[in-house]
Design a protein around this motif. Structure first.
Motif, PDB file in Angstrom:
ATOM      1  N   PRO A   1      13.791  -6.353   7.832  1.00 36.35           N
ATOM      2  CA  PRO A   1      14.541  -7.230   6.926  1.00 36.35           C
ATOM      3  C   PRO A   1      13.658  -8.344   6.378  1.00 36.35           C
ATOM      4  N   ARG A   2      13.872  -8.650   5.098  1.00 35.32           N
ATOM      5  CA  ARG A   2      13.151  -9.752   4.457  1.00 35.32           C
ATOM      6  C   ARG A   2      14.044 -10.382   3.408  1.00 35.32           C
ATOM      7  N   ALA A   3      13.769 -11.627   3.104  1.00 29.99           N
ATOM      8  CA  ALA A   3      14.590 -12.355   2.135  1.00 29.99           C
ATOM      9  C   ALA A   3      14.100 -12.081   0.726  1.00 29.99           C
ATOM     10  N   GLU A   4      15.028 -11.957  -0.189  1.00 32.88           N
ATOM     11  CA  GLU A   4      14.707 -11.836  -1.605  1.00 32.88           C
ATOM     12  C   GLU A   4      15.687 -12.685  -2.404  1.00 32.88           C
ATOM     13  N   THR A   5      15.243 -13.126  -3.557  1.00 32.80           N
ATOM     14  CA  THR A   5      16.098 -13.930  -4.423  1.00 32.80           C
ATOM     15  C   THR A   5      16.611 -13.069  -5.557  1.00 32.80           C
ATOM     16  N   VAL A   6      17.922 -13.072  -5.744  1.00 31.02           N
ATOM     17  CA  VAL A   6      18.546 -12.278  -6.792  1.00 31.02           C
ATOM     18  C   VAL A   6      19.469 -13.162  -7.614  1.00 31.02           C
TER      19      VAL A   6
ATOM     20  N   ILE B   1      20.745   1.354  -5.125  1.00 32.38           N
ATOM     21  CA  ILE B   1      21.709   0.331  -4.725  1.00 32.38           C
ATOM     22  C   ILE B   1      21.386  -0.021  -3.275  1.00 32.38           C
ATOM     23  N   ARG B   2      21.015  -1.282  -3.036  1.00 34.33           N
ATOM     24  CA  ARG B   2      20.572  -1.639  -1.692  1.00 34.33           C
ATOM     25  C   ARG B   2      21.530  -2.651  -1.057  1.00 34.33           C
ATOM     26  N   LEU B   3      21.633  -2.532   0.245  1.00 32.09           N
ATOM     27  CA  LEU B   3      22.535  -3.363   1.037  1.00 32.09           C
ATOM     28  C   LEU B   3      21.826  -4.641   1.461  1.00 32.09           C
TER      29      LEU B   3
ATOM     30  N   VAL C   1      19.124 -11.208   2.470  1.00 29.37           N
ATOM     31  CA  VAL C   1      18.260 -10.506   3.419  1.00 29.37           C
ATOM     32  C   VAL C   1      18.563  -9.013   3.319  1.00 29.37           C
ATOM     33  N   SER C   2      17.534  -8.227   3.046  1.00 28.72           N
ATOM     34  CA  SER C   2      17.705  -6.788   2.916  1.00 28.72           C
ATOM     35  C   SER C   2      16.482  -6.079   3.476  1.00 28.72           C
ATOM     36  N   ARG C   3      16.599  -4.768   3.603  1.00 31.92           N
ATOM     37  CA  ARG C   3      15.489  -3.971   4.127  1.00 31.92           C
ATOM     38  C   ARG C   3      14.827  -3.218   2.975  1.00 31.92           C
ATOM     39  N   PRO C   4      13.554  -3.465   2.722  1.00 37.72           N
ATOM     40  CA  PRO C   4      12.889  -2.814   1.594  1.00 37.72           C
ATOM     41  C   PRO C   4      12.562  -1.353   1.878  1.00 37.72           C
ATOM     42  N   LEU C   5      12.435  -0.595   0.818  1.00 35.62           N
ATOM     43  CA  LEU C   5      12.008   0.792   0.921  1.00 35.62           C
ATOM     44  C   LEU C   5      10.525   0.823   1.290  1.00 35.62           C
ATOM     45  N   THR C   6      10.160   1.754   2.173  1.00 36.21           N
ATOM     46  CA  THR C   6       8.761   1.898   2.571  1.00 36.21           C
ATOM     47  C   THR C   6       8.290   3.329   2.341  1.00 36.21           C
ATOM     48  N   TRP C   7       6.984   3.489   2.322  1.00 33.45           N
ATOM     49  CA  TRP C   7       6.359   4.817   2.216  1.00 33.45           C
ATOM     50  C   TRP C   7       5.288   4.880   3.287  1.00 33.45           C
ATOM     51  N   VAL C   8       5.621   5.517   4.401  1.00 34.44           N
ATOM     52  CA  VAL C   8       4.729   5.591   5.552  1.00 34.44           C
ATOM     53  C   VAL C   8       4.659   7.044   6.015  1.00 34.44           C
ATOM     54  N   ASP C   9       3.447   7.536   6.249  1.00 30.62           N
ATOM     55  CA  ASP C   9       3.250   8.916   6.694  1.00 30.62           C
ATOM     56  C   ASP C   9       3.924   9.904   5.748  1.00 30.62           C
ATOM     57  N   ASN C  10       3.774   9.629   4.467  1.00 32.29           N
ATOM     58  CA  ASN C  10       4.277  10.533   3.432  1.00 32.29           C
ATOM     59  C   ASN C  10       5.796  10.689   3.468  1.00 32.29           C
ATOM     60  N   ALA C  11       6.485   9.626   3.823  1.00 38.90           N
ATOM     61  CA  ALA C  11       7.945   9.693   3.883  1.00 38.90           C
ATOM     62  C   ALA C  11       8.549   8.340   3.534  1.00 38.90           C
ATOM     63  N   LEU C  12       9.716   8.377   2.900  1.00 41.16           N
ATOM     64  CA  LEU C  12      10.472   7.170   2.621  1.00 41.16           C
ATOM     65  C   LEU C  12      11.122   6.657   3.895  1.00 41.16           C
ATOM     66  N   GLY C  13      11.235   5.341   4.000  1.00 38.16           N
ATOM     67  CA  GLY C  13      11.917   4.722   5.119  1.00 38.16           C
ATOM     68  C   GLY C  13      12.392   3.338   4.730  1.00 38.16           C
ATOM     69  N   LEU C  14      12.930   2.611   5.679  1.00 41.91           N
ATOM     70  CA  LEU C  14      13.373   1.242   5.455  1.00 41.91           C
ATOM     71  C   LEU C  14      12.558   0.310   6.341  1.00 41.91           C
TER      72      LEU C  14
ATOM     73  N   GLU D   1      24.959   2.314   3.528  1.00 40.05           N
ATOM     74  CA  GLU D   1      23.851   2.558   4.456  1.00 40.05           C
ATOM     75  C   GLU D   1      23.745   4.046   4.783  1.00 40.05           C
ATOM     76  N   ARG D   2      24.888   4.665   5.009  1.00 36.89           N
ATOM     77  CA  ARG D   2      24.901   6.086   5.357  1.00 36.89           C
ATOM     78  C   ARG D   2      24.318   6.944   4.239  1.00 36.89           C
ATOM     79  N   VAL D   3      24.749   6.712   3.012  1.00 38.19           N
ATOM     80  CA  VAL D   3      24.290   7.555   1.920  1.00 38.19           C
ATOM     81  C   VAL D   3      22.829   7.275   1.590  1.00 38.19           C
ATOM     82  N   THR D   4      22.402   6.028   1.756  1.00 37.14           N
ATOM     83  CA  THR D   4      20.989   5.720   1.541  1.00 37.14           C
ATOM     84  C   THR D   4      20.111   6.488   2.510  1.00 37.14           C
ATOM     85  N   ARG D   5      20.459   6.446   3.773  1.00 38.99           N
ATOM     86  CA  ARG D   5      19.654   7.137   4.785  1.00 38.99           C
ATOM     87  C   ARG D   5      19.698   8.650   4.602  1.00 38.99           C
TER      88      ARG D   5
END
Length: 253
Positions: free
Chosen positions: A189-194, A157-159, A173-186, A233-237
């Protein structure tokens, strides 16, 4: 059964159900309940019980709430978005819940699912996506390319913040999930159509640009209050941190 809570469950359960990923093969009914086209009734509870990924979490949260209603608004909100009920779940009951559910299929690797208990893991949808599903293990092993990350990003569930509405579509506008240095992150911000509705109805009515909203797969499910947005946001992080520290770590060995 709480009508607001049951309808909220349907709103968030519909997008993956429509794709055939979880729950019964009756997405039209789930949508009708979520969009308010049909008033919540015992039929909705029967549908909810068929979501074998989510329903056991609702039962666990219900026991902590002592409300005798797994579809109460507080219970459902805790599972999808997060709220103070998450802290009321007994640690031992939470660990037993995960062990009993997942040891039959994961065997000696059950610790990859339960390792975060006592270290910030909570019975929220984000924990299930980041730590129970096998995707983070695949990422750590370098398997399946970027597909595991894409699935995790869509399944969580993304904000987001609405920037434009165009009929049944919304630009968010939301922040996508990333995988950098073997870790999840955000990421940035980028636009997406839903999708926010069809000709038959909408899961979230009255949306206007500037609203904070919750997204699940390619659907806008609900406008969020300030408090709900903060909890999401808190629970996602927090659950990303748990995943980065405990989930799938032994897949590196």
């Amino acid at each position: 059964m709480s009508a607001p809570g049951a309808a909220m469950f349907a709103r968030f359960a519909f997008p993956p159900n429509r794709l055939g990923y979880c729950g019964p093969g009756r997405p039209e009914e789930v949508f009708a309940y979520g969009a308010g086209l049909v008033a919540p009734d015992p039929g909705l509870e029967q549908l909810a019980r068929a979501f074998d990924g989510a329903w056991p979490y609702l039962e666990l949260l219900n026991r902590a709430a002592a409300e005798d209603d797994p579809l109460s608004r507080r219970v459902v909100e805790a599972y999808w978005l997060g709220n103070d009920l998450l802290a009321a779940v007994d640690r031992a009951a939470w660990g037993d819940h995960l062990t009993d559910r997942f040891r039959p299929r994961s065997g000696a690797r059950t610790g990859l699912v339960t390792g975060g208990v006592g270290h910030g893991a909570v019975p929220n949808h984000a924990y299930h996506v980041f730590c129970v599903y096998p995707w983070i293990g695949l990422l750590r092993e370098g398997r399946a390319g970027t597909e595991p990350l894409r699935i995790m990003d869509q399944c969580r569930i993304r904000l987001g913040t609405v920037s434009r509405l165009d009929g049944t579509q919304a630009t968010v506008v939301s922040r996508p999930l990333t995988w950098v240095d073997n870790a999840l992150g955000l990421g940035n911000p980028r636009a997406e159509t839903v999708t926010c509705g069809t000709g038959d109805g909408t899961l979230a009515s009255g949306i206007v640009p500037g609203d904070a909203v919750a997204l699940h797969w390619d659907w806008l499910c609900q406008r969020l209050t300030v408090g709900q947005a903060r909890w999401l946001e808190r629970v996602t992080r927090s659950q990303m941190t748990v995943a980065n520290t405990y989930a799938g770590v032994r897949a590196l060995a």
